[in-house]
Write a protein that holds these residues in place. Sequence first.
Motif, PDB file in Angstrom:
ATOM      1  N   LEU A 116      -0.922   8.230   3.852  1.00 10.65           N
ATOM      2  CA  LEU A 116      -2.281   8.250   4.374  1.00 10.65           C
ATOM      3  C   LEU A 116      -2.791   6.810   4.352  1.00 10.65           C
ATOM      4  O   LEU A 116      -3.033   6.242   3.285  1.00 10.65           O
ATOM      5  N   VAL A 117      -2.936   6.223   5.526  1.00 12.68           N
ATOM      6  CA  VAL A 117      -3.296   4.812   5.654  1.00 12.68           C
ATOM      7  C   VAL A 117      -4.566   4.725   6.507  1.00 12.68           C
ATOM      8  O   VAL A 117      -4.579   5.188   7.653  1.00 12.68           O
ATOM      9  N   VAL A 118      -5.610   4.109   5.949  1.00  9.06           N
ATOM     10  CA  VAL A 118      -6.917   4.206   6.587  1.00  9.06           C
ATOM     11  C   VAL A 118      -7.674   2.878   6.532  1.00  9.06           C
ATOM     12  O   VAL A 118      -7.305   1.947   5.799  1.00  9.06           O
ATOM     13  N   GLU A 119      -8.741   2.818   7.277  1.00 11.15           N
ATOM     14  CA  GLU A 119      -9.672   1.682   7.245  1.00 11.15           C
ATOM     15  C   GLU A 119     -10.186   1.504   5.811  1.00 11.15           C
ATOM     16  O   GLU A 119     -10.394   2.491   5.099  1.00 11.15           O
TER      17      GLU A 119
ATOM     18  N   GLU B  93      -6.049  10.265  -2.419  1.00 14.04           N
ATOM     19  CA  GLU B  93      -5.462   8.936  -2.487  1.00 14.04           C
ATOM     20  C   GLU B  93      -5.098   8.440  -1.087  1.00 14.04           C
ATOM     21  O   GLU B  93      -4.416   9.122  -0.328  1.00 14.04           O
ATOM     22  N   ALA B  94      -5.586   7.248  -0.751  1.00 21.82           N
ATOM     23  CA  ALA B  94      -5.310   6.667   0.558  1.00 21.82           C
ATOM     24  C   ALA B  94      -5.108   5.172   0.407  1.00 21.82           C
ATOM     25  O   ALA B  94      -5.746   4.523  -0.419  1.00 21.82           O
ATOM     26  N   ALA B  95      -4.235   4.620   1.232  1.00 20.44           N
ATOM     27  CA  ALA B  95      -3.969   3.179   1.212  1.00 20.44           C
ATOM     28  C   ALA B  95      -4.782   2.503   2.301  1.00 20.44           C
ATOM     29  O   ALA B  95      -4.784   2.955   3.451  1.00 20.44           O
ATOM     30  N   PRO B  96      -5.484   1.412   1.984  1.00 14.19           N
ATOM     31  CA  PRO B  96      -6.250   0.698   3.007  1.00 14.19           C
ATOM     32  C   PRO B  96      -5.341  -0.198   3.842  1.00 14.19           C
ATOM     33  O   PRO B  96      -4.346  -0.729   3.358  1.00 14.19           O
TER      34      PRO B  96
ATOM     35  N   ALA C   3     -11.951   3.815   0.284  1.00 12.55           N
ATOM     36  CA  ALA C   3     -12.814   3.909  -0.890  1.00 12.55           C
ATOM     37  C   ALA C   3     -13.527   5.254  -0.932  1.00 12.55           C
ATOM     38  O   ALA C   3     -13.661   5.867  -2.003  1.00 12.55           O
ATOM     39  N   GLU C   4     -13.993   5.728   0.221  1.00 12.73           N
ATOM     40  CA  GLU C   4     -14.677   7.025   0.278  1.00 12.73           C
ATOM     41  C   GLU C   4     -13.721   8.156  -0.085  1.00 12.73           C
ATOM     42  O   GLU C   4     -14.091   9.082  -0.819  1.00 12.73           O
ATOM     43  N   LEU C   5     -12.511   8.095   0.414  1.00 15.31           N
ATOM     44  CA  LEU C   5     -11.542   9.147   0.109  1.00 15.31           C
ATOM     45  C   LEU C   5     -11.156   9.126  -1.365  1.00 15.31           C
ATOM     46  O   LEU C   5     -10.984  10.191  -1.980  1.00 15.31           O
ATOM     47  N   THR C   6     -11.035   7.956  -1.943  1.00 14.73           N
ATOM     48  CA  THR C   6     -10.720   7.851  -3.371  1.00 14.73           C
ATOM     49  C   THR C   6     -11.808   8.516  -4.206  1.00 14.73           C
ATOM     50  O   THR C   6     -11.516   9.228  -5.168  1.00 14.73           O
TER      51      THR C   6
END
Length: 214
Positions: A67-70, A83-86, A75-78
């Motif tokens: 999961l790779v996001v803006e 868990e998401a990678a920026p 930060a919002e998903l965390t």
Amino acid sequence: MRVTHLGHSCLLVEASGVRVLVDPGAFSHGFEELTDLDAVLVTHQHVDHLDVERLPQLLEANDGARLVVEPETAAELTRAGIEAAPLHPGETLPLAGLTVTAVGGEHALIHTDVPRIGNTGFVLAEESGPRLFHPGDAIDTVPEGVDVLALPLAAPWSALKETVDFLRAVAPRSWFPIHEALLSDVGRGVFLRVGGSLAPEGSQRLELDGATQL
């Protein structure tokens, strides 16, 4: 490279043995049934691009998918326990034979009274295939060498004159409409007819019907 439009801004991209889902939002349908995904990309945190309610189901069905996001969205998903990678503008994400490059950084202006948030567009490129650009909700960044453009057709932050100028600036060999859930069938036809008539010479409009080979 094959692309399937799952409604609004959601795309399934299949290239070089890699399956990538972009912007699984609330206005899109069917993405939660997908399996064998290698990555899920999210341009920004607005609900029409990120359905937080259905995201856990999607990730559970695709164990191992990245999961790779803006960055602001990460930060919002965390904070929501996901868990998401920026991926910051200028950074790249290698996925076997497919490379994802992040561009942009800021959402288009909706109104001066509405704070602007982050937005990361994605250029997805094969080593010997087309370069596909999904801009998310911004049309002020023009990457070089785009072959196929996913063009946001209508939004509270855009006007047709700006959409056409963006299409002309990118000058892809082909393009297809996304971000059209707010339009009626009649309105969509008007936007496509007028916008298509003003497209750069030699740029072909695609209508994605199922999985489409680019």
